[in-house]
Design an enzyme around this catalytic site. Structure first.
Site, PDB file in Angstrom:
ATOM      1  N   SER A   8       1.156  -0.816   0.002  1.00 37.83           N
ATOM      2  CA  SER A   8      -0.012   0.381  -0.056  1.00 37.83           C
ATOM      3  C   SER A   8       0.881   0.972   0.359  1.00 37.83           C
ATOM      4  O   SER A   8       1.134   1.223   1.170  1.00 37.83           O
ATOM      5  CB  SER A   8      -1.210   0.327   0.960  1.00 37.83           C
ATOM      6  N   HIS A  33      -0.925  -0.894  -4.146  1.00 36.88           N
ATOM      7  CA  HIS A  33      -2.221  -1.014  -3.481  1.00 36.88           C
ATOM      8  C   HIS A  33      -2.376   0.593  -3.715  1.00 36.88           C
ATOM      9  O   HIS A  33      -1.458   1.002  -3.008  1.00 36.88           O
ATOM     10  CB  HIS A  33      -2.277  -1.663  -2.461  1.00 36.88           C
ATOM     11  N   ASP A  35      -5.054   3.453  -1.443  1.00 35.40           N
ATOM     12  CA  ASP A  35      -5.870   3.671  -1.020  1.00 35.40           C
ATOM     13  C   ASP A  35      -6.346   5.208  -1.052  1.00 35.40           C
ATOM     14  O   ASP A  35      -5.777   5.952  -0.607  1.00 35.40           O
ATOM     15  CB  ASP A  35      -5.445   3.462   0.154  1.00 35.40           C
ATOM     16  N   MET A  37      -9.303   7.249   0.584  1.00 34.86           N
ATOM     17  CA  MET A  37     -10.297   7.800   1.512  1.00 34.86           C
ATOM     18  C   MET A  37     -10.812   9.409   1.258  1.00 34.86           C
ATOM     19  O   MET A  37     -10.470  10.721   0.462  1.00 34.86           O
ATOM     20  CB  MET A  37      -9.160   7.767   2.222  1.00 34.86           C
ATOM     21  N   HIS A  66      -8.106   0.777  -3.993  1.00 36.71           N
ATOM     22  CA  HIS A  66      -9.180   0.041  -2.970  1.00 36.71           C
ATOM     23  C   HIS A  66     -10.404   1.134  -2.858  1.00 36.71           C
ATOM     24  O   HIS A  66      -9.416   2.397  -2.022  1.00 36.71           O
ATOM     25  CB  HIS A  66      -8.179  -0.405  -1.579  1.00 36.71           C
ATOM     26  N   MET A  68     -12.026   3.795  -0.358  1.00 34.58           N
ATOM     27  CA  MET A  68     -12.934   3.916   1.016  1.00 34.58           C
ATOM     28  C   MET A  68     -13.314   5.018   0.610  1.00 34.58           C
ATOM     29  O   MET A  68     -13.358   6.411   1.872  1.00 34.58           O
ATOM     30  CB  MET A  68     -12.014   4.142   1.927  1.00 34.58           C
ATOM     31  N   MET A 137     -10.816  -6.525   5.544  1.00 36.09           N
ATOM     32  CA  MET A 137     -10.144  -5.672   6.530  1.00 36.09           C
ATOM     33  C   MET A 137      -9.819  -5.855   7.724  1.00 36.09           C
ATOM     34  O   MET A 137     -10.838  -6.247   8.099  1.00 36.09           O
ATOM     35  CB  MET A 137     -10.950  -4.332   6.396  1.00 36.09           C
ATOM     36  N   ASP A 175      -6.158  -6.955   3.916  1.00 31.51           N
ATOM     37  CA  ASP A 175      -5.784  -5.360   4.279  1.00 31.51           C
ATOM     38  C   ASP A 175      -6.212  -5.386   5.644  1.00 31.51           C
ATOM     39  O   ASP A 175      -7.011  -4.566   5.737  1.00 31.51           O
ATOM     40  CB  ASP A 175      -6.311  -4.538   3.229  1.00 31.51           C
TER      41      ASP A 175
HETATM   42  C1  DX5 Z   1      -6.119   1.052   5.914  1.00 31.31           C
HETATM   43  C2  DX5 Z   1      -5.583   0.360   4.389  1.00 31.31           C
HETATM   44  C3  DX5 Z   1      -4.309  -0.123   4.583  1.00 31.31           C
HETATM   45  C4  DX5 Z   1      -3.513   0.013   4.815  1.00 31.31           C
HETATM   46  C5  DX5 Z   1      -2.444  -0.988   4.819  1.00 31.31           C
HETATM   47  O1  DX5 Z   1      -7.330   2.064   5.695  1.00 31.31           O
HETATM   48  O2  DX5 Z   1      -7.281   0.082   3.836  1.00 31.31           O
HETATM   49  O3  DX5 Z   1      -3.985  -0.655   2.524  1.00 31.31           O
HETATM   50  O4  DX5 Z   1      -2.625   1.040   4.658  1.00 31.31           O
HETATM   51  O5  DX5 Z   1      -1.953  -0.359   6.008  1.00 31.31           O
HETATM   52  P1  DX5 Z   1      -0.787  -1.275   6.822  1.00 31.31           P
HETATM   53  O6  DX5 Z   1      -0.646  -2.422   6.908  1.00 31.31           O
HETATM   54  O7  DX5 Z   1       0.280  -0.257   7.391  1.00 31.31           O
HETATM   55  O8  DX5 Z   1      -1.946  -1.654   8.432  1.00 31.31           O
HETATM   56 ZN    ZN Z   2      -5.632  -0.844   1.631  1.00 32.09          ZN
END
Ligand code: DX5
Ligand code: ZN
Length: 218
Positions: A8, A33, A35, A37, A66, A68, A137, A175
């Site tokens: 990620s 990956h 993320d 948000m 991903h 969110m 998750m 994840d």
């Molecule tokens: C959390 C994300 C993850 C996160 C994982 O909301 O979807 O992808 O970045 O990070 P680590 O591996 O540090 O938990």
């Molecule tokens: Zn993620």
């Protein structure tokens, strides 16, 4: 089979993202990956389609996006055009998860469903025949660096049984809080793709290959 590793980039150096993506790709990342948000569905703001597009020339590996965000549907085309290969969303983000899956597939992309820690595997009952990926998750989405929630191992096993029963080619990705120890537990429970932020990017570029090898089981 060792799991695929999807680092990620949330844990990368945002001031040097292109270089970071090239480095993690060269170190053996299977997927990248990303993320996304929105400060609304989750309490953090990160990356939009413009950054995905800017990163696209830096790696030929699949971009595992991903989302969110809520709503999801108005942004699907932008992420598809930016270069996403897999688009995963949370069914709680809107009233019509089945329609969202169809929209992702109509854009020619693979569709994933992400299950929050409190969301049961049963949520997949009427989606499993449509999707390409399930993302379990193992932390509450929003931030990197959180601790793995062990109760999710049972859900990973339950989703693995559903995938086998479907007879379809569906990836099972985990994840949140994945490090070499929890990675092994995830694989034993049935995961075949592991997302890692902190554990992939720790130590700087010189460590990335060893970090990925450790996540794959050494
Ligand atoms: C959390 C994300 C993850 C996160 C994982 O909301 O979807 O992808 O970045 O990070 P680590 O591996 O540090 O938990
Ligand atoms: Zn993620």
């Amino acid at each position: 089979m060792p799991p695929l590793i999807a680092p990620s980039i949330l844990s990368a150096d945002f001031a040097r993202l292109g270089e970071e993506v090239r480095a993690i790709d060269a170190a053996g990342a299977d997927w990248i990956h990303i993320d996304v948000m929105d400060g609304h569905f989750v309490p953090n703001l990160t990356i939009g389609p413009g950054v995905v597009k800017a990163l696209r020339p830096h790696s030929a590996k699949p971009f595992d996006v991903h989302l969110m965000i809520s709503p999801v549907d108005p942004f699907l085309a932008a992420f598809a055009e930016a270069g996403a290969d897999i688009i995963t969303f949370h069914p709680e983000a809107g009233p019509h998860a089945h329609r969202t899956v169809q929209a992702i597939k109509a854009l020619g992309k693979k569709a994933g469903i992400s299950l929050n820690p409190a969301t049961p595997a049963k949520m997949l009952d009427y989606l499993i025949d449509e999707i390409d990926l399930v993302l379990v998750m193992s932390v509450n989405p929003g931030f990197g660096g959180q601790s793995f929630i062990a109760s999710q191992l049972k859900k990973i096993a339950a989703v693995r049984r559903m995938i086998e029963a479907s007879g379809r080619d569906i990836r099972l990705e985990v994840d949140g809080g994945v490090d070499p120890a929890t990675a092994q537990a995830c694989v034993e429970a049935g995961a075949d793709v592991l997302v890692a932020g902190t554990a992939a990017f720790r130590g700087g570029a010189a460590s990335y290959a060893a970090n990925i090898a450790a996540l794959k089981g050494g």
